[in-house]
Design an enzyme around this catalytic site. Structure first.
Site, PDB file in Angstrom:
ATOM      1  N   GLU A  96       0.836  -1.196   0.000  1.00 11.07           N
ATOM      2  CA  GLU A  96       0.000   0.000   0.000  1.00 11.07           C
ATOM      3  C   GLU A  96       0.873   1.249   0.000  1.00 11.07           C
ATOM      4  O   GLU A  96       2.034   1.218   0.423  1.00 11.07           O
ATOM      5  CB  GLU A  96      -0.922  -0.049   1.237  1.00 11.07           C
ATOM      6  CG  GLU A  96      -1.816   1.135   1.475  1.00 11.07           C
ATOM      7  CD  GLU A  96      -2.818   1.450   0.367  1.00 11.07           C
ATOM      8  OE1 GLU A  96      -2.392   1.582  -0.799  1.00 11.07           O
ATOM      9  OE2 GLU A  96      -4.013   1.603   0.666  1.00 11.07           O
ATOM     10  N   ASP A  97       0.328   2.335  -0.508  1.00  4.55           N
ATOM     11  CA  ASP A  97       1.082   3.596  -0.518  1.00  4.55           C
ATOM     12  C   ASP A  97       1.074   4.279   0.848  1.00  4.55           C
ATOM     13  O   ASP A  97       2.102   4.692   1.355  1.00  4.55           O
ATOM     14  CB  ASP A  97       0.553   4.555  -1.608  1.00  4.55           C
ATOM     15  CG  ASP A  97      -0.961   4.755  -1.563  1.00  4.55           C
ATOM     16  OD1 ASP A  97      -1.636   4.161  -0.683  1.00  4.55           O
ATOM     17  OD2 ASP A  97      -1.482   5.504  -2.406  1.00  4.55           O
ATOM     18  N   ASP A 100      -3.926   5.749   6.346  1.00  7.25           N
ATOM     19  CA  ASP A 100      -4.425   6.959   6.981  1.00  7.25           C
ATOM     20  C   ASP A 100      -5.342   6.515   8.130  1.00  7.25           C
ATOM     21  O   ASP A 100      -4.850   6.194   9.205  1.00  7.25           O
ATOM     22  CB  ASP A 100      -5.150   7.758   5.885  1.00  7.25           C
ATOM     23  CG  ASP A 100      -5.573   9.139   6.324  1.00  7.25           C
ATOM     24  OD1 ASP A 100      -4.865   9.754   7.122  1.00  7.25           O
ATOM     25  OD2 ASP A 100      -6.623   9.610   5.850  1.00  7.25           O
ATOM     26  N   PHE A 149      -1.316  16.204   4.268  1.00  6.46           N
ATOM     27  CA  PHE A 149      -1.704  15.584   3.003  1.00  6.46           C
ATOM     28  C   PHE A 149      -0.497  15.568   2.076  1.00  6.46           C
ATOM     29  O   PHE A 149       0.076  16.620   1.776  1.00  6.46           O
ATOM     30  CB  PHE A 149      -2.869  16.329   2.354  1.00  6.46           C
ATOM     31  CG  PHE A 149      -3.463  15.546   1.229  1.00  6.46           C
ATOM     32  CD1 PHE A 149      -4.414  14.569   1.477  1.00  6.46           C
ATOM     33  CD2 PHE A 149      -3.038  15.749  -0.080  1.00  6.46           C
ATOM     34  CE1 PHE A 149      -4.937  13.810   0.450  1.00  6.46           C
ATOM     35  CE2 PHE A 149      -3.558  14.986  -1.120  1.00  6.46           C
ATOM     36  CZ  PHE A 149      -4.516  14.025  -0.853  1.00  6.46           C
ATOM     37  N   ARG A 162       1.256  12.176  -9.177  1.00  6.94           N
ATOM     38  CA  ARG A 162       1.709  10.802  -8.920  1.00  6.94           C
ATOM     39  C   ARG A 162       3.132  10.582  -9.420  1.00  6.94           C
ATOM     40  O   ARG A 162       3.879   9.778  -8.881  1.00  6.94           O
ATOM     41  CB  ARG A 162       0.803   9.796  -9.646  1.00  6.94           C
ATOM     42  CG  ARG A 162      -0.607   9.718  -9.105  1.00  6.94           C
ATOM     43  CD  ARG A 162      -1.300   8.483  -9.668  1.00  6.94           C
ATOM     44  NE  ARG A 162      -2.730   8.533  -9.526  1.00  6.94           N
ATOM     45  CZ  ARG A 162      -3.407   8.158  -8.438  1.00  6.94           C
ATOM     46  NH1 ARG A 162      -2.753   7.704  -7.401  1.00  6.94           N
ATOM     47  NH2 ARG A 162      -4.721   8.231  -8.405  1.00  6.94           N
TER      48      ARG A 162
HETATM   49  P1  IMP Z   1      -7.555   5.147   4.725  1.00 10.77           P
HETATM   50  O1  IMP Z   1      -8.573   4.200   4.206  1.00 10.77           O
HETATM   51  O2  IMP Z   1      -8.161   6.269   5.518  1.00 10.77           O
HETATM   52  O3  IMP Z   1      -6.422   4.495   5.457  1.00 10.77           O
HETATM   53  O4  IMP Z   1      -6.976   5.908   3.480  1.00 10.77           O
HETATM   54  C1  IMP Z   1      -6.153   5.292   2.610  1.00 10.77           C
HETATM   55  C2  IMP Z   1      -6.220   5.892   1.239  1.00 10.77           C
HETATM   56  O5  IMP Z   1      -6.498   7.314   1.261  1.00 10.77           O
HETATM   57  C3  IMP Z   1      -4.883   5.721   0.608  1.00 10.77           C
HETATM   58  O6  IMP Z   1      -4.841   4.526  -0.121  1.00 10.77           O
HETATM   59  C4  IMP Z   1      -4.770   6.958  -0.264  1.00 10.77           C
HETATM   60  O7  IMP Z   1      -5.320   6.674  -1.519  1.00 10.77           O
HETATM   61  C5  IMP Z   1      -5.622   8.005   0.392  1.00 10.77           C
HETATM   62  N1  IMP Z   1      -4.814   8.952   1.180  1.00 10.77           N
HETATM   63  C6  IMP Z   1      -4.726   9.037   2.517  1.00 10.77           C
HETATM   64  N2  IMP Z   1      -3.880  10.003   2.902  1.00 10.77           N
HETATM   65  C7  IMP Z   1      -3.410  10.551   1.755  1.00 10.77           C
HETATM   66  C8  IMP Z   1      -2.451  11.606   1.479  1.00 10.77           C
HETATM   67  O8  IMP Z   1      -1.871  12.259   2.366  1.00 10.77           O
HETATM   68  N3  IMP Z   1      -2.229  11.853   0.161  1.00 10.77           N
HETATM   69  C9  IMP Z   1      -2.819  11.172  -0.845  1.00 10.77           C
HETATM   70  N4  IMP Z   1      -3.696  10.176  -0.631  1.00 10.77           N
HETATM   71  C10 IMP Z   1      -3.990   9.870   0.658  1.00 10.77           C
HETATM   72 MG    MG Z   2      -5.428   5.983  -3.132  1.00 12.37          MG
END
Ligand code: IMP
Ligand code: MG
Length: 172
Positions: A96-97, A100, A149, A162
């Site tokens: 995963e990237d 959050d 962010f 990206r």
């Molecule tokens: P989560 O489900 O809240 O953990 O969010 C995960 C997804 O939100 C990631 O796979 C990203 O696509 C997006 N995301 C969360 N934080 C960021 C950020 O700081 N920049 C860009 N995308 C983010």
């Molecule tokens: Mg994403």
């Protein structure tokens, strides 16, 4: 792009990826691995990581989209592209990237567990621990970052940025 501030430069990203790859090699001696790349954000990370892992690996892709990001619950997550191959009885690592709230990954982990992999681990380039709502166990973390962010190296803001080779944050 003038209001972008570099948080993690290209060299640091690549050095850390090398370390993670070495750790994975040690943890999976004698085993083949399936890396699951979560589209689109983790493509850059998956490719660079895969190039550093000196063993037999397969790469599969999955895509989810989360909408209504402020809402809580997996009902707001849509599976847009599912795996094309079975992962049953395989040693699988989700790549995963960024984590959050953990919502996307807790959904994906449940989804993938139903496919009965032998093992399922999680590797993320970035982690924002302060933001966590869903408890997900992460096995490999590139960098813990503050609650900002970020974009670049696969991460987007409205599909842009990206292709930056570094991780940056958008300065208000
Ligand atoms: P989560 O489900 O809240 O953990 O969010 C995960 C997804 O939100 C990631 O796979 C990203 O696509 C997006 N995301 C969360 N934080 C960021 C950020 O700081 N920049 C860009 N995308 C983010
Ligand atoms: Mg994403």
């Amino acid at each position: 792009m003038e209001n972008l501030k570099i948080l993690i430069n290209e060299e640091k990203i690549q050095n850390r990826i090398k370390e993670i790859a070495e750790q994975i090699e040690k943890d999976y001696i004698g085993k083949d691995i399936v890396l699951i790349c979560i589209l689109k954000g983790s493509t850059f990370f998956t490719v660079d990581l895969a190039k550093r892992i000196n063993k037999n690996i397969k790469i599969e892709f999955i895509q989810v989209s989360s909408y209504g990001a402020s809402k809580i619950g997996s009902e707001n997550i849509e599976l847009k592209l599912d795996l094309k191959e079975s992962i049953e009885d395989k040693d699988v690592i989700i790549v995963e990237d960024i984590i959050d709230t953990g919502r996307t990954l807790s959904y994906l982990i449940e989804h993938l567990k139903e496919r009965k992999p032998k093992t399922l681990k999680l590797c993320t380039l970035l982690d924002k621990p302060e933001r966590r709502i869903y408890d997900v166990k992460v096995n490999y973390v590139g960098f813990e970052i503050p609650d900002k962010f970020v974009v670049g190296y696969g991460l987007d803001f409205n599909e842009l940025y990206r292709n930056l080779p570094y991780i940056a944050y958008i300065e208000e």
